[in-house]
Design an enzyme around this catalytic site. Structure first.
Site, PDB file in Angstrom:
ATOM      1  N   HIS A 153      14.854  -5.283 -67.162  1.00  0.00           N
ATOM      2  CA  HIS A 153      13.985  -6.064 -67.090  1.00  0.00           C
ATOM      3  C   HIS A 153      12.990  -5.427 -67.393  1.00  0.00           C
ATOM      4  CE1 HIS A 153      15.372  -8.699 -63.796  1.00  0.00           C
ATOM      5  NE2 HIS A 153      16.890  -7.712 -63.890  1.00  0.00           N
ATOM      6  N   GLU A 247      14.024  -1.153 -66.726  1.00  0.00           N
ATOM      7  CA  GLU A 247      12.875  -1.607 -66.306  1.00  0.00           C
ATOM      8  C   GLU A 247      12.323  -1.311 -67.788  1.00  0.00           C
ATOM      9  OE1 GLU A 247      11.129  -3.799 -64.761  1.00  0.00           O
ATOM     10  OE2 GLU A 247      12.716  -3.777 -63.191  1.00  0.00           O
TER      11      GLU A 247
HETATM   12 ZN    ZN Z   1      12.697  -8.685 -64.026  1.00  0.00          ZN
END
Ligand code: ZN
Length: 381
Positions: A153, A247
């Site tokens: 992400h 992330e």
């Molecule tokens: Zn995301």
């Protein structure tokens, strides 16, 4: 090029761009595929060994419709949310069956702690609330015996591990799963090779962001913020696959010229993370005739989360270093427990040969017959 399937070879996956506007993971996975092929051909031993010992699946985009929407905005500056959802407006990382709620009830009242979707496959197909992308990826997770995975992400810089959803329903609460120790280690195996992610002095992505749950570039999901219906916990609770969520960047859709820098920051992390699949305990579960036993249960004393063997009887059980008692069991067979000392890596091979209960009964019958024969001869019946 590498479609060969070998029994005993573990399966790994990377999934990118589940949120269509988070583009860095998608680009990095395309770079990664090229890198693996190029280095293989150049004779890079690390990469050759990795490819020969691991079945690597790469899905650069789980949400191509969202990506197109995000990318079609004019100018460099993209909206923070446009393209996050799929074409139907569904946030795919909130769309999975909420298995956390089931396991949290089972923790209190008793019930299974793994493979919670076993008898619900049909219900998944018929559920109108599940997006086609979600259904597709659920089938993928259920059909291939994945061992390890990461979901890429963007919007922050951290490696996030289960559980993502809190037990109490509160917004922030450390929510450990039974495999907390290995998940912390897996998250670190990614963050520690990324200089920006592991920098303890890195300021938060945005001034008011709450990074208080971050430790060495990692965080427990629930401690950061609770996510019900996410893909990460679904993997852990429905299959043998251990997944973390990474992330990759403060910006979700950064300018093209920054991509090279993101690749440099993540290249070693991406490779090192795949290598973690070769840790813990692995082996085969077979019967006394050498036939594979699929779906045997592999349980580890002290960790209330079992994994199962795949169709060739092969299994993988990720573990941090330590001394363990590992048990293999299957319906109709006598269970076997073995003690094993696990180093950091590589995985220790522990094979199990299970005796079927019907064989055991035959043996006992024969023993009894022999005893009778002996007795009758001795006593002259
Ligand atoms: Zn995301």
């Amino acid at each position: 090029m590498f479609f060969l399937f070998l029994a005993g070879e573990p399966e790994f996956k990377y999934v990118g761009n589940m949120h269509g506007n988070e583009a860095v993971g998608r680009e990095l996975l395309i770079f990664l595929a090229q890198y693996l092929c190029n280095e293989y051909q150049k004779g890079n031993d690390t990469i050759i060994n990795l490819i020969h010992s691991t079945r690597i699946h790469i899905m650069p985009s789980l949400n191509p419709d969202g990506f197109e929407k995000a990318a079609s905005q004019p100018g460099e500056l993209k909206d923070w949310f446009v393209g996050r959802s799929n074409a139907q407006g569904i946030d795919l990382n909130r769309n999975f069956p909420d298995l956390d709620r089931i396991v949290y009830v089972n923790e209190k009242e008793g019930g299974p702690n793994n493979h919670l979707l076993k008898n619900m496959k049909k219900a998944v197909d018929q559920n109108p609330k599940l997006a086609p992308e979600t259904k597709g990826v659920i089938h993928w997770i259920m059909d291939i015996p994945f061992v390890l995975s990461a979901n890429l992400h963007g919007g922050d810089l951290v490696a996030n591990y289960p559980y993502d959803e809190t037990r109490s329903g509160s917004a922030h609460e450390y929510s450990s799963c039974p495999d907390d120790a290995i998940f912390q280690s897996l998250a670190r195996s990614y963050s520690s090779f990324n200089p920006a992610m592991s920098d303890p002095n890195r300021p938060p992505c945005r001034k008011n962001d709450d990074d208080s749950s971050f430790v060495d570039g990692t965080t427990n999901g629930g401690a950061w913020y609770s996510v019900p219906g996410g893909m990460q916990d679904f993997n852990y609770l429905s299959s043998n696959c251990f997944e973390i969520t990474v992330e990759l960047s403060c910006e979700k859709f950064p300018p093209e010229e920054t991509l090279k820098g993101y690749w440099e920051d993540n290249k070693n992390s991406l490779i090192n993370y795949i290598e973690q699949i070769h840790r813990g305990v692995k082996g085969f579960v077979k019967d006394l005739q050498g036939n594979p036993i699929a779906n045997a249960t592999i349980s580890v004393e002290g960790i209330s989360h079992d994994v199962t063997s795949a169709k060739d009887g092969d299994y993988w059980r990720l573990l941090v270093p330590g001394n363990y008692k590992v048990t293999a069991s299957a319906p109709g067979y006598l269970a076997i427990t073995k003690k094993v000392a696990v180093p950091f890596s590589p995985a220790v091979v522990v094979d199990f040969e299970l005796e079927s209960l019907s064989e055991r009964k035959e043996e006992e019958k024969e023993e009894l017959m022999e005893w009778w024969k002996m007795m009758s001869e001795t006593l002259n019946f």
